[in-house]
Design an enzyme around this catalytic site. Structure first.
Site, PDB file in Angstrom:
ATOM      1  N   ASN A   1       0.922  -1.111  -0.120  1.00  0.00           N
ATOM      2  CA  ASN A   1      -0.018  -0.090   0.027  1.00  0.00           C
ATOM      3  C   ASN A   1       0.717   1.172   0.032  1.00  0.00           C
ATOM      4  O   ASN A   1       1.660   1.572   0.886  1.00  0.00           O
ATOM      5  CB  ASN A   1      -1.084  -0.134   1.340  1.00  0.00           C
TER       6      ASN A   1
ATOM      7  N   ARG B   1      -2.643  -2.105  -3.338  1.00  0.00           N
ATOM      8  CA  ARG B   1      -3.831  -1.283  -2.861  1.00  0.00           C
ATOM      9  C   ARG B   1      -4.027  -0.255  -4.042  1.00  0.00           C
ATOM     10  O   ARG B   1      -2.982   0.874  -3.834  1.00  0.00           O
ATOM     11  CB  ARG B   1      -3.924  -0.772  -1.544  1.00  0.00           C
TER      12      ARG B   1
ATOM     13  N   HIS C   1     -13.158   2.483   0.727  1.00  0.00           N
ATOM     14  CA  HIS C   1     -12.991   1.227   1.620  1.00  0.00           C
ATOM     15  C   HIS C   1     -13.611   0.043   1.196  1.00  0.00           C
ATOM     16  O   HIS C   1     -14.303  -0.659   1.871  1.00  0.00           O
ATOM     17  CB  HIS C   1     -13.677   1.929   2.735  1.00  0.00           C
TER      18      HIS C   1
ATOM     19  N   HIS D   1     -17.542   1.079   8.568  1.00  0.00           N
ATOM     20  CA  HIS D   1     -15.922   1.276   8.679  1.00  0.00           C
ATOM     21  C   HIS D   1     -15.770   2.603   9.278  1.00  0.00           C
ATOM     22  O   HIS D   1     -15.722   3.506   8.791  1.00  0.00           O
ATOM     23  CB  HIS D   1     -15.259   0.845   7.246  1.00  0.00           C
TER      24      HIS D   1
ATOM     25  N   GLY E   1     -12.731   4.549  11.072  1.00  0.00           N
ATOM     26  CA  GLY E   1     -11.307   4.527  11.290  1.00  0.00           C
ATOM     27  C   GLY E   1     -10.995   6.002  11.348  1.00  0.00           C
ATOM     28  O   GLY E   1     -11.859   6.657  11.756  1.00  0.00           O
TER      29      GLY E   1
ATOM     30  N   GLY F   1     -10.625   7.261   8.581  1.00  0.00           N
ATOM     31  CA  GLY F   1     -11.595   7.679   7.426  1.00  0.00           C
ATOM     32  C   GLY F   1     -12.862   6.825   7.858  1.00  0.00           C
ATOM     33  O   GLY F   1     -12.531   5.804   8.379  1.00  0.00           O
TER      34      GLY F   1
ATOM     35  N   ARG G   1     -12.006  14.872   8.540  1.00  0.00           N
ATOM     36  CA  ARG G   1     -12.837  15.405   7.357  1.00  0.00           C
ATOM     37  C   ARG G   1     -14.344  15.716   7.812  1.00  0.00           C
ATOM     38  O   ARG G   1     -14.857  15.097   8.715  1.00  0.00           O
ATOM     39  CB  ARG G   1     -12.862  14.143   6.467  1.00  0.00           C
TER      40      ARG G   1
ATOM     41  N   MET H   1     -10.156   9.407  18.178  1.00  0.00           N
ATOM     42  CA  MET H   1     -11.499   9.105  19.116  1.00  0.00           C
ATOM     43  C   MET H   1     -11.263   8.784  20.480  1.00  0.00           C
ATOM     44  O   MET H   1     -11.963   9.144  21.611  1.00  0.00           O
ATOM     45  CB  MET H   1     -12.356   8.209  18.343  1.00  0.00           C
ATOM     46  N   ARG H   2     -10.155   8.057  20.701  1.00  0.00           N
ATOM     47  CA  ARG H   2      -9.843   7.688  22.215  1.00  0.00           C
ATOM     48  C   ARG H   2      -9.908   9.003  23.199  1.00  0.00           C
ATOM     49  O   ARG H   2     -10.601   9.274  24.177  1.00  0.00           O
ATOM     50  CB  ARG H   2      -8.485   6.981  22.416  1.00  0.00           C
TER      51      ARG H   2
ATOM     52  N   GLU I   1      -8.105  -5.618   5.415  1.00  0.00           N
ATOM     53  CA  GLU I   1      -7.774  -5.180   4.162  1.00  0.00           C
ATOM     54  C   GLU I   1      -6.925  -6.048   3.497  1.00  0.00           C
ATOM     55  O   GLU I   1      -6.939  -6.281   2.162  1.00  0.00           O
ATOM     56  CB  GLU I   1      -7.726  -3.781   3.939  1.00  0.00           C
TER      57      GLU I   1
HETATM   58  P1  ADP Z   1      -6.849   4.135   9.788  1.00  0.00           P
HETATM   59  O1  ADP Z   1      -8.115   4.522   9.159  1.00  0.00           O
HETATM   60  O2  ADP Z   1      -5.893   5.251   9.671  1.00  0.00           O
HETATM   61  O3  ADP Z   1      -6.382   2.554   9.572  1.00  0.00           O
HETATM   62  P2  ADP Z   1      -7.813   3.025  12.497  1.00  0.00           P
HETATM   63  O4  ADP Z   1      -8.913   1.878  11.593  1.00  0.00           O
HETATM   64  O5  ADP Z   1      -6.709   2.314  13.057  1.00  0.00           O
HETATM   65  O6  ADP Z   1      -7.198   4.106  11.446  1.00  0.00           O
HETATM   66  O7  ADP Z   1      -8.450   3.753  13.353  1.00  0.00           O
HETATM   67  C1  ADP Z   1      -8.075   4.748  14.185  1.00  0.00           C
HETATM   68  C2  ADP Z   1      -9.273   5.717  14.960  1.00  0.00           C
HETATM   69  O8  ADP Z   1      -9.485   4.726  15.921  1.00  0.00           O
HETATM   70  C3  ADP Z   1      -8.727   6.349  15.883  1.00  0.00           C
HETATM   71  O9  ADP Z   1      -9.680   7.719  15.982  1.00  0.00           O
HETATM   72  C4  ADP Z   1      -8.619   6.047  17.354  1.00  0.00           C
HETATM   73  O10 ADP Z   1      -8.708   6.685  18.182  1.00  0.00           O
HETATM   74  C5  ADP Z   1      -9.580   4.977  17.208  1.00  0.00           C
HETATM   75  N1  ADP Z   1      -9.419   3.977  18.251  1.00  0.00           N
HETATM   76  C6  ADP Z   1      -8.442   3.073  18.504  1.00  0.00           C
HETATM   77  N2  ADP Z   1      -8.733   2.310  19.617  1.00  0.00           N
HETATM   78  C7  ADP Z   1      -9.728   2.954  20.173  1.00  0.00           C
HETATM   79  C8  ADP Z   1     -10.353   2.636  21.386  1.00  0.00           C
HETATM   80  N3  ADP Z   1      -9.981   1.684  22.172  1.00  0.00           N
HETATM   81  N4  ADP Z   1     -11.399   3.482  21.690  1.00  0.00           N
HETATM   82  C9  ADP Z   1     -11.952   4.418  20.932  1.00  0.00           C
HETATM   83  N5  ADP Z   1     -11.249   4.529  19.860  1.00  0.00           N
HETATM   84  C10 ADP Z   1     -10.555   3.857  19.264  1.00  0.00           C
END
Ligand code: ADP
Length: 394
Positions: free
Chosen positions: A9, A84, A173, A199, A201, A203, A232, A275-276, A378
């Site tokens: 990727n 990818r 995605h 999905h 993340g 994104g 975004r 998000m954490r 993925e």
């Molecule tokens: P990407 O889209 O770059 O692959 P990820 O799928 O890893 O990213 O998602 C990243 C997001 O997931 C971030 O906002 C992160 O804070 C959130 N995240 C990861 N672990 C947790 C958790 N335990 N609780 C809440 N959000 C989480």
């Protein structure tokens, strides 16, 4: 093909890689070369014993990084490389064995993904140099959504914008939505049927999948449409662009940058795109973080409800991506906003799942649509499609 597949990727300054065996349970060698072209370029990853490594690669370009990745494959020789590729436009409805025609078609789609497709193609060129004899396969983020019917992919714009300029909804995605919806059909006694997938993340996108075929999705011409994401905005009034230009004098580039890089969770919370941290601060009572979480969840629920119109019946919803897999709060809030769908979330199951585990989050005696967490894969899906393409090209 028994040999492993090397999944690549490639971004403008990074290469994510994974060497994936034909046995899906076999351990993967995976890592990331980042900051390529700078003095801080480095390769990080894990070996087959699960030990982490970091190697400095000062000023390395993509080809040099690939050579270093090759040395990290512990003597295992891939039988094919799966790339990818973000945008396949309308040319590609499935993975394609890369040749000159495929490269030309990807180049012709670059106007739709000016940041991603050229970087993906640079990765193909560098990989061809390092592995001149290996078959290379392009796996597109957009291909899974090529089954969308016109009612879902057309914007209500003058016809020529679609026919002459390709302006339509493509969706992204795709490998993730394809993987988790198929997996839901395998895990649930309901089989392939009507699944809504979220999905979530950095994104975020949703999709409505009927019998393993995408029927609608929240992202559109670009990955900006739809849900609230890390930075975004997702959907805004299309009149916003003209308003910002006329009232604030913003240029197209400024508007684009605000909507892509300064909005979403970051914009609403004023704190972070992670998000954490948003959740932690919301629990501490931070008003921006509370609002960000509320808007984020509401927009997911609204999108899922809208996408349900694309399905003849609803068998369940699947959460995936870093947030979807790990945030009981987001899952709980989204499901709570859809009471009329008859979901029933089991509190203990929702709070008990841990990253990397598939699980159904409703009680087994429940007759309504199901709720699942399915970690996305993925890379695994790209390897599977690559293998399939090499074994049975069209
Ligand atoms: P990407 O889209 O770059 O692959 P990820 O799928 O890893 O990213 O998602 C990243 C997001 O997931 C971030 O906002 C992160 O804070 C959130 N995240 C990861 N672990 C947790 C958790 N335990 N609780 C809440 N959000 C989480």
């Amino acid at each position: 093909m028994n040999s492993p597949v090397l999944v690549i990727n490639c971004g403008s300054s990074s290469i994510k890689y994974a060497l994936i065996d034909s046995d899906p349970e076999a351990p993967r060698l995976a890592g990331l070369a980042e900051r390529l072209g700078s003095s801080e370029a480095r390769l990080k990853g894990k070996n087959s014993a699960g030990e982490s490594f970091t190697q400095a690669l000062p000023n390395a370009d993509h080809a040099e990084a690939l050579n270093s990745i090759l040395k990290r494959l512990e003597g295992r020789v891939p039988g094919a490389v799966g790339h990818r590729i973000v945008h396949g436009g309308e040319h590609f409805t499935r993975a394609a064995l890369i040749d000159e025609n495929v490269i030309a078609a990807i180049e012709s789609t670059a106007t739709l993904a000016p940041l991603h497709n050229p970087a993906n193609l640079a990765g193909v060129a560098a990989t061809q140099k390092v592995f001149p004899d290996l078959p290379q396969v392009a796996v597109f983020d957009t291909a899974f959504h090529q089954t969308l019917p016109p009612r879902a992919y057309r914007y209500a714009l003058p016809d020529a914008l679609y026919t002459k300029h390709g302006i339509r909804r493509y969706g992204f995605h795709g490998t993730s939505h394809a993987y988790v919806s198929q997996r839901a059909g395998e895990l649930s006694h309901r089989g392939a049927g009507g699944w809504l997938t979220a999905h979530l993340g950095n994104g975020c996108s949703t999709s409505a999948v009927w019998n393993n075929q995408s029927q609608d999705t929240s992202m559109g011409l670009t990955p900006l449409e739809g849900l609230v994401m890390g930075t975004r905005s997702g959907d805004v009034d299309p009149g916003l662009h003209a308003h910002l230009h006329r009232q604030l004098g913003w240029s197209v580039d400024e508007i684009d940058s605000v909507l892509n890089q300064q909005s979403g969770l970051l914009g609403l919370s004023g704190l972070t795109n992670d998000m954490r941290e948003v959740e932690d601060q919301a629990l501490n009572g931070h008003p921006g973080a509370k609002l960000a979480l509320e808007v984020f969840c509401y927009r997911i629920a609204k999108s899922l409800a809208a996408l349900s119109c694309a399905l003849p019946k609803l068998d369940g919803v699947v959460f995936t991506g870093g947030i979807g897999e790990n945030s009981p709060i987001v899952r709980r809030e989204v499901i709570a906003l859809l009471p009329h769908f008859g979901f029933s979330l089991d509190k203990a199951a929702n709070e008990g799942t841990t990253r990397g585990k598939e699980g159904r989050l409703n009680s087994t005696d429940h007759n309504g649509p199901e709720v699942w967490v399915i970690p996305t894969d993925e890379e695994g899906r790209i390897a599977m499609e690559t293998r399939h393409c090499v074994e049975s090209p069209e």
